[in-house]
Design a protein around this motif. Structure first.
Motif: not given
Length: 168
Positions: A59, A61, A66, A111, A117-118
């Motif tokens: 990630c 982010g 992140g 993540d 998300c990853a």
């Protein structure tokens, strides 16, 4: 790092094909794909892929966790544990990124938070994640509006992941 201009690649593709005609929509998309693959390839040239190593996805982010996840990925590469693969390249369908994954012995997704998300991007792309880490489950607190993390957090997370992977 060399930046490849889209127009430069378009001219090369057209010239190599021997075409002197205007590039149509279908050809335009092929040119853009060629540009994207070339850019990913150039970004990745500083890391060697090795079938005995781990493909690392992080990630990156807009939060402290992140950014920490990405920093951990870099540290793992520098400790020769594996190599990073462009997560955005996977999401964009860049074939070179998929090729790099196929050369790995296993895949890690790191993540920054429970949104994962990853991991979700990789799973949607059909890539099996062998190891997954959510930094908030490792005791790192996500701070809204912050992208800063401490050296101590890097050390804690890197040590945990390295020890976890070395025991396998």
């Amino acid at each position: 790092m060399v930046v490849v201009e889209e127009e430069e690649v378009r001219e090369k593709v057209v010239a190599e094909a021997g075409e002197k005609v205007k590039v149509g929509d279908a050809e335009e998309e092929k040119v853009k794909e060629g540009v994207r693959e070339k850019e990913v390839e150039e970004m990745d040239n500083n890391q060697k892929t090795d079938t005995g190593k781990i493909a690392i996805f992080t990630c990156a982010g807009g939060s402290n966790t992140g950014q920490l996840a990405n920093a951990i990925g870099v540290k793992l590469v520098k400790s020769n544990l594996g190599y990073m693969v462009c997560l955005a390249g996977i999401a964009a369908g860049i074939q070179n990124a998929f090729k790099k994954v196929s050369q790995a012995k296993s895949v890690i997704a790191i993540d920054g938070c429970p949104k994962n998300c990853a991991k979700k991007i990789l799973e949607k792309a059909g890539i099996e994640v062998n190891y997954h880490y959510d930094l908030t489950k490792l005791g790192i607190k996500k701070v809204a509006g912050s992208i800063d993390f401490t050296p101590q957090e890097v050390e804690i997370v890197e040590k945990f992941i390295s020890e976890n992977l070395n025991s396998v």
